[in-house]
Design a protein around this motif. Sequence first.
Motif, PDB file in Angstrom:
ATOM      1  N   LEU A  35       3.358  11.754  -4.148  1.00  0.00           N
ATOM      2  CA  LEU A  35       2.674  11.349  -2.999  1.00  0.00           C
ATOM      3  C   LEU A  35       3.381  12.092  -1.671  1.00  0.00           C
ATOM      4  CD1 LEU A  35       0.724   9.735  -1.178  1.00  0.00           C
ATOM      5  CD2 LEU A  35       2.635   7.784  -1.123  1.00  0.00           C
ATOM      6  N   LYS A  36       4.519  12.267  -1.677  1.00  0.00           N
ATOM      7  CA  LYS A  36       5.417  12.837  -0.511  1.00  0.00           C
ATOM      8  C   LYS A  36       4.912  14.222  -0.452  1.00  0.00           C
ATOM      9  CE  LYS A  36       6.704  10.198   1.368  1.00  0.00           C
ATOM     10  NZ  LYS A  36       6.595   8.921   1.076  1.00  0.00           N
ATOM     11  N   LEU A  37       4.876  14.803  -1.593  1.00  0.00           N
ATOM     12  CA  LEU A  37       4.524  16.394  -1.622  1.00  0.00           C
ATOM     13  C   LEU A  37       3.008  16.613  -1.209  1.00  0.00           C
ATOM     14  CD1 LEU A  37       5.786  19.267  -2.401  1.00  0.00           C
ATOM     15  CD2 LEU A  37       4.341  19.015  -4.513  1.00  0.00           C
ATOM     16  N   LYS A  38       2.149  15.628  -1.491  1.00  0.00           N
ATOM     17  CA  LYS A  38       0.804  15.765  -1.118  1.00  0.00           C
ATOM     18  C   LYS A  38       0.663  15.703   0.238  1.00  0.00           C
ATOM     19  CE  LYS A  38      -0.593  12.696  -4.343  1.00  0.00           C
ATOM     20  NZ  LYS A  38      -1.274  11.845  -5.380  1.00  0.00           N
ATOM     21  N   GLU A  39       1.176  14.396   1.044  1.00  0.00           N
ATOM     22  CA  GLU A  39       0.765  14.130   2.094  1.00  0.00           C
ATOM     23  C   GLU A  39       1.662  15.016   3.185  1.00  0.00           C
ATOM     24  OE1 GLU A  39       2.189  10.095   3.366  1.00  0.00           O
ATOM     25  OE2 GLU A  39       4.005  10.324   2.244  1.00  0.00           O
ATOM     26  N   ILE A  40       2.623  15.774   2.901  1.00  0.00           N
ATOM     27  CA  ILE A  40       3.363  16.597   3.939  1.00  0.00           C
ATOM     28  C   ILE A  40       3.058  17.905   3.845  1.00  0.00           C
ATOM     29  CG2 ILE A  40       4.980  14.828   4.827  1.00  0.00           C
ATOM     30  CD1 ILE A  40       7.211  16.379   3.377  1.00  0.00           C
ATOM     31  N   ALA A  94       5.323  10.200   6.814  1.00  0.00           N
ATOM     32  CA  ALA A  94       5.855   9.936   5.635  1.00  0.00           C
ATOM     33  C   ALA A  94       6.837   8.805   5.294  1.00  0.00           C
ATOM     34  CB  ALA A  94       6.098  11.265   5.071  1.00  0.00           C
ATOM     35  N   SER A  95       6.867   7.636   4.695  1.00  0.00           N
ATOM     36  CA  SER A  95       7.983   6.852   4.613  1.00  0.00           C
ATOM     37  C   SER A  95       9.039   7.600   3.697  1.00  0.00           C
ATOM     38  CB  SER A  95       7.497   5.790   4.099  1.00  0.00           C
ATOM     39  OG  SER A  95       8.270   4.423   4.028  1.00  0.00           O
ATOM     40  N   THR A  96      10.333   7.110   4.098  1.00  0.00           N
ATOM     41  CA  THR A  96      11.534   7.609   3.239  1.00  0.00           C
ATOM     42  C   THR A  96      12.554   6.469   3.411  1.00  0.00           C
ATOM     43  OG1 THR A  96      12.374   8.590   5.651  1.00  0.00           O
ATOM     44  CG2 THR A  96      11.088  10.225   3.815  1.00  0.00           C
ATOM     45  N   CYS A 126       0.816  -1.342  -0.024  1.00  0.00           N
ATOM     46  CA  CYS A 126       0.043  -0.159   0.071  1.00  0.00           C
ATOM     47  C   CYS A 126       0.908   1.190  -0.007  1.00  0.00           C
ATOM     48  CB  CYS A 126      -1.110   0.119   1.417  1.00  0.00           C
ATOM     49  SG  CYS A 126      -2.127  -1.287   1.472  1.00  0.00           S
ATOM     50  N   GLY A 127       0.153   2.164  -0.565  1.00  0.00           N
ATOM     51  CA  GLY A 127       1.037   3.552  -0.232  1.00  0.00           C
ATOM     52  C   GLY A 127       2.420   3.797  -0.990  1.00  0.00           C
ATOM     53  N   THR A 128       3.193   4.195  -0.193  1.00  0.00           N
ATOM     54  CA  THR A 128       4.724   4.242  -0.678  1.00  0.00           C
ATOM     55  C   THR A 128       5.143   2.890  -1.172  1.00  0.00           C
ATOM     56  OG1 THR A 128       5.143   6.334   0.470  1.00  0.00           O
ATOM     57  CG2 THR A 128       7.139   4.909   0.397  1.00  0.00           C
ATOM     58  N   SER A 129       4.871   1.974  -0.153  1.00  0.00           N
ATOM     59  CA  SER A 129       5.318   0.547  -0.382  1.00  0.00           C
ATOM     60  C   SER A 129       4.877   0.215  -1.810  1.00  0.00           C
ATOM     61  CB  SER A 129       4.829  -0.283   0.691  1.00  0.00           C
ATOM     62  OG  SER A 129       5.626   0.200   2.002  1.00  0.00           O
ATOM     63  N   TYR A 130       3.723   0.610  -2.059  1.00  0.00           N
ATOM     64  CA  TYR A 130       3.233  -0.122  -3.434  1.00  0.00           C
ATOM     65  C   TYR A 130       3.949   0.534  -4.619  1.00  0.00           C
ATOM     66  CZ  TYR A 130       0.299  -0.127  -7.517  1.00  0.00           C
ATOM     67  OH  TYR A 130      -0.252  -0.290  -8.725  1.00  0.00           O
ATOM     68  N   ILE A 167       5.184  -5.998   0.668  1.00  0.00           N
ATOM     69  CA  ILE A 167       6.185  -4.897   0.924  1.00  0.00           C
ATOM     70  C   ILE A 167       5.570  -3.893   2.164  1.00  0.00           C
ATOM     71  CG2 ILE A 167       7.969  -2.960   0.390  1.00  0.00           C
ATOM     72  CD1 ILE A 167       7.987  -4.362  -2.366  1.00  0.00           C
ATOM     73  N   THR A 168       6.284  -3.759   3.308  1.00  0.00           N
ATOM     74  CA  THR A 168       5.604  -3.210   4.255  1.00  0.00           C
ATOM     75  C   THR A 168       6.490  -2.766   5.499  1.00  0.00           C
ATOM     76  OG1 THR A 168       3.828  -3.433   6.269  1.00  0.00           O
ATOM     77  CG2 THR A 168       4.632  -5.319   5.292  1.00  0.00           C
ATOM     78  N   GLN A 169       6.487  -1.486   5.592  1.00  0.00           N
ATOM     79  CA  GLN A 169       7.683  -0.963   6.665  1.00  0.00           C
ATOM     80  C   GLN A 169       6.914  -1.404   8.163  1.00  0.00           C
ATOM     81  OE1 GLN A 169       9.093   1.074   9.807  1.00  0.00           O
ATOM     82  NE2 GLN A 169       7.012   1.746   9.313  1.00  0.00           N
ATOM     83  N   SER A 170       5.565  -1.353   8.506  1.00  0.00           N
ATOM     84  CA  SER A 170       5.172  -1.702   9.531  1.00  0.00           C
ATOM     85  C   SER A 170       5.117  -3.134   9.889  1.00  0.00           C
ATOM     86  CB  SER A 170       3.816  -0.778   9.884  1.00  0.00           C
ATOM     87  OG  SER A 170       2.859  -1.260   8.863  1.00  0.00           O
ATOM     88  N   GLY A 171       4.861  -3.643   8.710  1.00  0.00           N
ATOM     89  CA  GLY A 171       4.450  -5.018   8.768  1.00  0.00           C
ATOM     90  C   GLY A 171       2.982  -5.379   9.477  1.00  0.00           C
ATOM     91  N   GLU A 172       2.063  -4.199   9.444  1.00  0.00           N
ATOM     92  CA  GLU A 172       0.967  -4.440  10.203  1.00  0.00           C
ATOM     93  C   GLU A 172      -0.029  -3.799   9.225  1.00  0.00           C
ATOM     94  OE1 GLU A 172       0.536  -6.099  12.914  1.00  0.00           O
ATOM     95  OE2 GLU A 172       2.663  -6.241  13.657  1.00  0.00           O
ATOM     96  N   THR A 173       0.241  -3.574   8.218  1.00  0.00           N
ATOM     97  CA  THR A 173      -0.946  -2.727   7.389  1.00  0.00           C
ATOM     98  C   THR A 173      -1.893  -3.876   6.885  1.00  0.00           C
ATOM     99  OG1 THR A 173       0.788  -1.339   6.402  1.00  0.00           O
ATOM    100  CG2 THR A 173      -1.228  -1.479   5.211  1.00  0.00           C
ATOM    101  N   ALA A 174      -2.987  -3.503   7.498  1.00  0.00           N
ATOM    102  CA  ALA A 174      -4.111  -4.543   7.646  1.00  0.00           C
ATOM    103  C   ALA A 174      -4.313  -5.098   6.051  1.00  0.00           C
ATOM    104  CB  ALA A 174      -5.474  -3.901   8.076  1.00  0.00           C
TER     105      ALA A 174
HETATM  106  C1  F6R Z   1       3.510   7.334   2.795  1.00  0.00           C
HETATM  107  C2  F6R Z   1       3.419   6.273   3.611  1.00  0.00           C
HETATM  108  C3  F6R Z   1       1.984   5.375   3.402  1.00  0.00           C
HETATM  109  C4  F6R Z   1       2.580   3.841   3.756  1.00  0.00           C
HETATM  110  C5  F6R Z   1       1.502   2.915   3.781  1.00  0.00           C
HETATM  111  C6  F6R Z   1       1.964   1.299   3.813  1.00  0.00           C
HETATM  112  O1  F6R Z   1       4.430   8.094   2.982  1.00  0.00           O
HETATM  113  O2  F6R Z   1       4.031   6.137   4.573  1.00  0.00           O
HETATM  114  O3  F6R Z   1       1.541   5.360   2.197  1.00  0.00           O
HETATM  115  O4  F6R Z   1       3.682   3.504   3.002  1.00  0.00           O
HETATM  116  O5  F6R Z   1       0.576   3.358   4.747  1.00  0.00           O
HETATM  117  O6  F6R Z   1       2.577   1.237   5.108  1.00  0.00           O
HETATM  118  P1  F6R Z   1       3.481   0.096   5.267  1.00  0.00           P
HETATM  119  O7  F6R Z   1       4.600   0.214   4.562  1.00  0.00           O
HETATM  120  O8  F6R Z   1       3.699  -0.056   6.928  1.00  0.00           O
HETATM  121  O9  F6R Z   1       2.660  -0.996   4.910  1.00  0.00           O
END
Ligand code: F6R
Length: 614
Positions: free
Chosen positions: A490-495, A405-407, A306-310, A352-359
Amino acid sequence: MCGIVGYVGPRDAATVVYNGLKRLEYRGYDSAGVAVLAQNGHIAIRRDVGKLGNLGSLLAESPVSGEIGIGHTRWATHGEPSQRNAHPHVGMNGRVVVVHNGIVENFLPLREELEAEGVTFASETDTEVIVQLVERYLESGLGFETAVRQTLAQLEGANAVVVMSVDQPDELICARLGNAGGITLGIGHDEMFIASDIPAILEYTRNMIFLENRQMALVTRQSYQITDLAGVPLQPEVHNINWDPVSAVKGEFKHFMQKEIHDQPQALIDTMRGRVNFEKGTIALPEMNLTPELVHSLNKIIIVACGTSYYAGLVGKFMIEALSRIPVEVEYGSEFRYYDPIIDEKTAVLSITQSGETADTLVASEQARAKGATLWSIVNVIGSQSMRISDGYIAMQAGPEIGVASTKAFTTSLADMYMLGCVLGEIRGVIDPVRMRELVNNLAHIPSLAGQLLENEAVYENLASVFHGAQNFLFLGRGINYPVALEGALKLKEISYIHAEGYPAGEMKHGPIALIDETMPIVALATNDRLYDKMVSNIQQAKTRGGIVLAVATEGNKTIANEADYVIEVPASSELLQPILNTIPMQLLSYHVAVWRGCDVDQPRNLAKSVTVE
Ligand code: F6R
């Protein structure tokens, strides 16, 4: 999303819980609260809307003291953000108090049932049914633990809860039902911690247990007991977490996002550490559990995110296909979960997920598993659900990402997909040792090139001073840099809250070119590659319509300045790795524009770091 903290031990519970909530601020919230079992045996609650500082002031004006407590940062789902809807929620008789993440999907019939029995509700939340149910069972004579079990058995949906009761003043009960965010237990000496995410309690302990779906924990200051919901005892694994707590603080930087942008050279090194052997020119990914049989049997990889990870996944498609020649599809978790995708045991699904918890990502993975796919993940948070359910994983090793915002998770996951593509290609015989050495050499340069890019932030401050008033931005890229354009927008929009679109530059003439005029800044990713000439011609088309072009171009390109109004130079890399470098100017530009506009960079409105609801 919502954050949970619990504590039992000799310290001042309100302080531990409040500090823990501060470390979870990055998840996003609109109100916060703390409940402590006070020395007089009553539950004392402090809650407020807005920033945590408001709760901090309330606690300073009207302290609550005790050795057991729970707290919460709320991101509203049911009921507006208000003091009465903020957690913790206490039962009608003041015997039980709860904090909760997730959504009780059947809260309406439960509420009606309780109201019919004479229960008065004090909030509009779905959460309150939990606490009123536990109290109802206590009133009927059940013990605390049984009352909680009976309650949990009635809840539908994905939920994580922590419950405290005056009846059992030395005990906290927590439970995880589905994917509503994690519940982590921190084991201390004569004290125990509960949190929805590791950073909340990392300063106190490194020994942690992660509750799995449909598990419950009874926690006192000296013990913990994990069971399934029926009460059958379980033996959980205790993980030792090695994140450095210092890396979770801002240090010299103004914002976490700025720090995390600057963390990237180190994060890129860390993600390669132990995996890439630069002398031998080899890559090993032991946690992926790849066998030649598995890799040869695959006919497709589906990336879900999802999001940046997508967007990272879209770059990864180019990398993995080019390196391994295995076809790759990329899907949003939130869409994929409602398709009927064609998947079988010859498919690997990579989340692909930073948090590993995205539903959405988790549900998509579970559905793929049910159809026989092999599950892989590239994930940052160690021990997260995504990591645990996977057959193989790559830990990003980016360290805590606190800014919403994911970087650094984006760029490290690109490096990870590149390494994965290399290993798959090697096993499938697409990459020979000579080519592998060349691929490894290219990767070896990336951290220092990323470091070079960070040396001159003044460039972005100047651009921000010119463009912070723009109302719309267009980001253009082609091929592997098209997803970088999407990520830039996306980065510009969200922040910064400026409307921005990312577009494949060749598609501009099929519609968006109509938007271009002298008020429209266009960021064009035009580093040297096979499509460079095409990008230049797209830049010319935009200039002809009056657009203002900021070109991201390869260092030493002498001619691009004739085409574009502004040039941002990036060092050259191989075509597959160039997106890692090209992303950094996107991050810095957005960051400085947002700072110019006075935006809350680390916690943009309406956004949550970890999206644990659908
Ligand atoms: C944007 C952002 C989100 C996450 C998205 C997925 O900067 O951080 O779009 O990338 O919510 O999150 P994760 O990677 O944790 O699954």
